[in-house]
Design a protein around this motif. Sequence first.
Motif, mmCIF file in Angstrom:
data_model
loop_
_atom_site.group_PDB
_atom_site.id
_atom_site.type_symbol
_atom_site.label_atom_id
_atom_site.label_comp_id
_atom_site.label_asym_id
_atom_site.label_seq_id
_atom_site.Cartn_x
_atom_site.Cartn_y
_atom_site.Cartn_z
ATOM 1 N N SER A 93 30.205 -16.486 -26.234
ATOM 2 C CA SER A 93 30.791 -16.085 -27.513
ATOM 3 C C SER A 93 30.316 -17.048 -28.593
ATOM 4 N N ASP A 94 30.548 -16.706 -29.857
ATOM 5 C CA ASP A 94 30.165 -17.619 -30.938
ATOM 6 C C ASP A 94 30.852 -18.965 -30.766
ATOM 7 N N PRO A 153 23.792 -4.903 -34.189
ATOM 8 C CA PRO A 153 23.994 -4.815 -32.739
ATOM 9 C C PRO A 153 23.261 -3.619 -32.119
ATOM 10 N N SER A 172 23.595 -10.467 -31.435
ATOM 11 C CA SER A 172 23.938 -10.298 -32.849
ATOM 12 C C SER A 172 25.223 -9.493 -33.029
ATOM 13 N N LYS A 173 25.785 -9.600 -34.231
ATOM 14 C CA LYS A 173 26.980 -8.839 -34.601
ATOM 15 C C LYS A 173 26.761 -8.194 -35.963
ATOM 16 N N GLU A 174 27.640 -7.266 -36.287
ATOM 17 C CA GLU A 174 27.542 -6.547 -37.550
ATOM 18 C C GLU A 174 27.727 -7.509 -38.725
ATOM 19 N N THR A 181 30.779 -12.648 -42.989
ATOM 20 C CA THR A 181 29.967 -12.310 -41.818
ATOM 21 C C THR A 181 28.505 -12.710 -42.008
ATOM 22 N N ARG A 188 25.034 -18.315 -36.426
ATOM 23 C CA ARG A 188 24.607 -17.784 -35.124
ATOM 24 C C ARG A 188 23.114 -18.029 -34.916
#
Length: 386
Positions: A93-94, A153, A172-174, A181, A188
């Motif tokens: 996780s982050d 993602p 990656s994430k949105e 973000t 990240r």
Amino acid sequence: MKSRNRPDEEEAEYSPWTPRNSWSIGLIKFVSFLVIFMAGIIIGLSLSAHFTRSFNSQTEIFFPKTMYTTNCDKECLSFKGFLSPAHLMHSMSDKELFWRVSMAPKMKEYPFERVPKVAFMFMTRGPLPFERLWDRFFGGHEGLYSVYVHTIPDYKLNVSESSAFYGRQIPSKEVSWGSVTLVDAEKRLLANALLDFSNERFVLLSESCIPVYNFPTVYEYLIKSAHSFVESYDENSQQGRGRYSRHMFPTITLHQWRKGSEWFELNRELAVSVVADFKYYSIFGKYCKPSCYPDEHYIPTFLNMFHGSLNANRTVTWVDWSRGGPHPATYGAPNITPDFIQSIRNNGTSCMYNSRPTSVCFLFARKFAPSALDPLLNLTSTVMGF
């Protein structure tokens, strides 16, 4: 009569010694000895086996035999794998990732031959229209750079196996424009790049960025710099101080509040500091809402508060804001000429590099439309030097 019978009784109780009686007693003694001896052997062997099992069990705790039969090519943690992960994808996780990379080594000497690398970190929502240009830029300089790509993602980059971008996507994430973000994505990218201990400098780029100098020039410029390159300034306007929230006080004061370009360059020490920070990041997450734009304020403010002396206070990515509006100018095929690229490389302005003035202030440029690719490829050897 009675007196005569007593001697007879005594004579009946008396049994004289005979060889037969002696042999019987000896046999009984021998058998008894043999039984006791065999019982002792059995008990001894049993105790010995128990002791051996117990000793082996205790020894196994400290000297496990299984570690020597493990397939270390796949299962053992190697020093090489620790220094530079073979694959970028992972299940951390982050929070776990940020915690891991924040554990920076205290020893100044490296136990391996370290060649410092530049990490090129691309933030994109989809394809990389200038992949061919960047591949030409990176060509022949393997071992001196690393590439990391943050996408939406589940998006898969469609590049050839020979490309510098092949297999370089990170988990990656949105990302939403104007929200915290964007800062999450920046951290990240930094954290994944920090997993490689040879990465020394970290450049944030977008899919619309291009290099305006060749790789040796960019590499030497960044590796030899005593400062990082983060634009950080105090702007007394609605777009500057006007975005500050009084709820940030006293953790962050208006006097400390700064603004700057999102497209930064950091050395390893500052990259670790940014990733490890939660206290000030959480303040931005709570109070720097849309119309505040955390990506333009978080890192400039954080460095101003704690690492100002390590920052050159400028960006190395050129962008044109002269037309006004919320977005910079975008340049396509009709704009790409030798004079235009040359004006970015040396536009008559001067900046400071290692406390000395220089005319080389920008190493990268944005924003460029996909149509600019072919004209740019035609200028790489004659203008940009690669």
